[in-house]
Design an enzyme around this catalytic site. Sequence first.
Site, PDB file in Angstrom:
ATOM      1  N   GLY A  15       0.818  -1.301  -0.198  1.00  0.00           N
ATOM      2  CA  GLY A  15      -0.094  -0.095   0.109  1.00  0.00           C
ATOM      3  C   GLY A  15       0.774   1.622  -0.405  1.00  0.00           C
ATOM      4  N   ALA A  26      15.425  11.038  -0.952  1.00  0.00           N
ATOM      5  CA  ALA A  26      16.766  11.314  -0.053  1.00  0.00           C
ATOM      6  C   ALA A  26      18.102  10.075  -0.254  1.00  0.00           C
ATOM      7  CB  ALA A  26      15.845  10.667   1.056  1.00  0.00           C
ATOM      8  N   VAL A  27      17.061   8.294  -0.960  1.00  0.00           N
ATOM      9  CA  VAL A  27      18.141   7.263  -1.644  1.00  0.00           C
ATOM     10  C   VAL A  27      18.472   8.215  -3.407  1.00  0.00           C
ATOM     11  CG1 VAL A  27      18.117   5.231  -2.460  1.00  0.00           C
ATOM     12  CG2 VAL A  27      16.614   4.918  -0.759  1.00  0.00           C
ATOM     13  N   ARG A  76       1.318  -5.088  -5.468  1.00  0.00           N
ATOM     14  CA  ARG A  76       1.531  -6.127  -4.735  1.00  0.00           C
ATOM     15  C   ARG A  76       1.316  -7.392  -5.593  1.00  0.00           C
ATOM     16  NH1 ARG A  76      -2.643  -3.540  -1.252  1.00  0.00           N
ATOM     17  NH2 ARG A  76      -1.142  -2.914   1.018  1.00  0.00           N
ATOM     18  N   ASP A 107       5.185  -4.701   6.120  1.00  0.00           N
ATOM     19  CA  ASP A 107       5.574  -5.924   6.532  1.00  0.00           C
ATOM     20  C   ASP A 107       6.111  -7.217   5.814  1.00  0.00           C
ATOM     21  OD1 ASP A 107       6.278  -6.511   9.298  1.00  0.00           O
ATOM     22  OD2 ASP A 107       4.667  -6.826  10.383  1.00  0.00           O
ATOM     23  N   SER A 109       5.652  -6.318   2.326  1.00  0.00           N
ATOM     24  CA  SER A 109       6.977  -6.065   1.535  1.00  0.00           C
ATOM     25  C   SER A 109       8.609  -6.692   2.074  1.00  0.00           C
ATOM     26  CB  SER A 109       7.216  -4.667   0.907  1.00  0.00           C
ATOM     27  OG  SER A 109       5.617  -4.017   0.874  1.00  0.00           O
ATOM     28  N   THR A 129       4.638   2.168   5.439  1.00  0.00           N
ATOM     29  CA  THR A 129       3.054   1.778   5.681  1.00  0.00           C
ATOM     30  C   THR A 129       2.578   3.443   6.505  1.00  0.00           C
ATOM     31  OG1 THR A 129       1.165   0.760   6.632  1.00  0.00           O
ATOM     32  CG2 THR A 129       3.538   0.631   7.691  1.00  0.00           C
ATOM     33  N   ASP A 131      -0.125   2.137   8.169  1.00  0.00           N
ATOM     34  CA  ASP A 131      -1.111   0.986   9.741  1.00  0.00           C
ATOM     35  C   ASP A 131       0.160   1.060  10.783  1.00  0.00           C
ATOM     36  OD1 ASP A 131      -2.476   0.264   7.734  1.00  0.00           O
ATOM     37  OD2 ASP A 131      -1.215  -1.438   7.304  1.00  0.00           O
ATOM     38  N   ASP A 133       2.455  -1.174  11.928  1.00  0.00           N
ATOM     39  CA  ASP A 133       2.171  -2.128  12.608  1.00  0.00           C
ATOM     40  C   ASP A 133       3.281  -2.723  12.049  1.00  0.00           C
ATOM     41  OD1 ASP A 133       1.919  -2.737   9.952  1.00  0.00           O
ATOM     42  OD2 ASP A 133       0.389  -3.648   9.569  1.00  0.00           O
ATOM     43  N   ARG A 175      -5.671  -2.035   8.523  1.00  0.00           N
ATOM     44  CA  ARG A 175      -5.338  -3.323   8.404  1.00  0.00           C
ATOM     45  C   ARG A 175      -6.286  -4.181  10.304  1.00  0.00           C
ATOM     46  NH1 ARG A 175      -3.696  -6.084   3.840  1.00  0.00           N
ATOM     47  NH2 ARG A 175      -2.666  -4.809   3.416  1.00  0.00           N
ATOM     48  N   ALA A 190     -12.981  10.263  20.529  1.00  0.00           N
ATOM     49  CA  ALA A 190     -13.985   9.744  20.789  1.00  0.00           C
ATOM     50  C   ALA A 190     -14.623   8.937  22.149  1.00  0.00           C
ATOM     51  CB  ALA A 190     -13.613   8.722  20.322  1.00  0.00           C
ATOM     52  N   GLU A 191     -16.358   9.208  21.735  1.00  0.00           N
ATOM     53  CA  GLU A 191     -16.811   8.733  23.203  1.00  0.00           C
ATOM     54  C   GLU A 191     -16.526   7.150  23.252  1.00  0.00           C
ATOM     55  OE1 GLU A 191     -18.415  10.952  20.775  1.00  0.00           O
ATOM     56  OE2 GLU A 191     -17.680  12.562  23.074  1.00  0.00           O
ATOM     57  N   GLU A 229     -10.265  -1.139  11.510  1.00  0.00           N
ATOM     58  CA  GLU A 229     -10.800  -1.696  10.288  1.00  0.00           C
ATOM     59  C   GLU A 229     -10.531  -2.974  10.905  1.00  0.00           C
ATOM     60  OE1 GLU A 229      -7.793  -1.928   7.359  1.00  0.00           O
ATOM     61  OE2 GLU A 229      -8.569  -2.686   5.484  1.00  0.00           O
TER      62      GLU A 229
HETATM   63  O1  F6P Z   1      -1.440  -1.003   4.538  1.00  0.00           O
HETATM   64  C1  F6P Z   1      -2.476   0.076   4.448  1.00  0.00           C
HETATM   65  C2  F6P Z   1      -3.796  -0.761   3.966  1.00  0.00           C
HETATM   66  O2  F6P Z   1      -4.257   0.787   4.111  1.00  0.00           O
HETATM   67  C3  F6P Z   1      -4.528  -0.864   5.013  1.00  0.00           C
HETATM   68  O3  F6P Z   1      -4.699  -0.299   6.377  1.00  0.00           O
HETATM   69  C4  F6P Z   1      -5.544  -1.316   4.782  1.00  0.00           C
HETATM   70  O4  F6P Z   1      -6.015  -2.935   5.239  1.00  0.00           O
HETATM   71  C5  F6P Z   1      -5.064  -1.799   3.201  1.00  0.00           C
HETATM   72  O5  F6P Z   1      -3.845  -1.224   3.210  1.00  0.00           O
HETATM   73  C6  F6P Z   1      -5.589  -2.372   2.205  1.00  0.00           C
HETATM   74  O6  F6P Z   1      -5.696  -1.937   1.490  1.00  0.00           O
HETATM   75  P1  F6P Z   1      -5.606  -2.191  -0.824  1.00  0.00           P
HETATM   76  O7  F6P Z   1      -5.524  -0.639  -0.713  1.00  0.00           O
HETATM   77  O8  F6P Z   1      -5.260  -2.934  -1.032  1.00  0.00           O
HETATM   78  O9  F6P Z   1      -7.341  -2.007  -0.619  1.00  0.00           O
END
Ligand code: F6P
Length: 333
Positions: A15, A26-27, A76, A107, A109, A129, A131, A133, A175, A190-191, A229
């Site tokens: 993504g 930069a690279v 991907r 992750d 990748s 990313t 995320d 994560d 994700r 947020a509540e 999500e």
């Molecule tokens: O990993 C980034 C992300 O945006 C996630 O938050 C989400 O679940 C996923 O990619 C969505 O993937 P795609 O762009 O393939 O719909």
Amino acid sequence: MIEGKGKIAVLTSGGDAPGMNAAIRAVVRTGITKGYEVYGVRRGYNGILNKEIELMTFQDVSEKLQHGGTFLFTARSAEFNEDAGKQKAAAICKELGIDTLVVIGGDGSFKGARDLSKYGVNIIGIPGTIDLDIAYTDYTIGFDTAVNTAMEAIDRLRETSNSHERCSVVEVMGRSAGYIALWCGIANGAEAILLQEKFDSETDYDRLIHLIRKNREAGMTHQVIINAEGVGHSNSLAKRIEEATGIETRATILGHLQRGGSPTARDRVYASIMGAYAVDIIDQGKKNRLVGYKDDKVYDIDVDEAFQMQKSIDEYQYEVAHILGTRSDYKEQ
Ligand code: F6P
């Protein structure tokens, strides 16, 4: 300038995330300055398999820094996921004389990069990313921009939700990780926040409905529920809340808009530093490393070691989100 140090290729995979362009830039610029030939690979790992690889100049990466997305495109790759695809990619890198491949991605990748390294290609990873994560690093390119984008969108939703005295269920990306949800939970007051890491579908829906009902009884005109999500099902959740409480409820899934937009200063600067650092460690002769941030300092770690690490939601941050947003005096059902 020192000449002829070797060939570096850079690609973005998985993504897209705002700030990836800053990292590529930069690279490319650090690489050229240090005497490398730097190649841009288009469309992620597919670009290696299809030989979509071009020599980059200093000028090729100008006017890119301020834009979201990735000008190298991303993908991907199903073919690369197979072992034969990785062997083919390694053979192409060898044939083209590419000594090191810099992979900017998440992750998935990095897993691909680690596997590729087993076939003799030196890989360096830069975390990109929204995320957040990835266990070995406190920071991933794009998270800051995505959180700010989601926060602004949720502020807007709160205004319309307030005008109509509604309840809003807002689903944010991530994700299976709840970092965007948790940050927005605090930033948007947020509540309630629903995170996959903490969610128990047996009890938490009932607790949520109890909370929403009590909030309304206490005079709260509108409420914002942030749903990660990973928990999902926002439309059915909104229906369930409306049926159980009688409060008009709408679900909004923010979706891919969270991935776009001009990167924040933080994303541009951290991406730039990690991109430059990636070339520095190549120059030091390091092999198969991932670049990241720990305790606000850029660092690198062995790719296999990085994959041993686990990440979890910060308990204190989660507790703060609850104390600030969720009334704790609604104990009894
Ligand atoms: O990993 C980034 C992300 O945006 C996630 O938050 C989400 O679940 C996923 O990619 C969505 O993937 P795609 O762009 O393939 O719909």
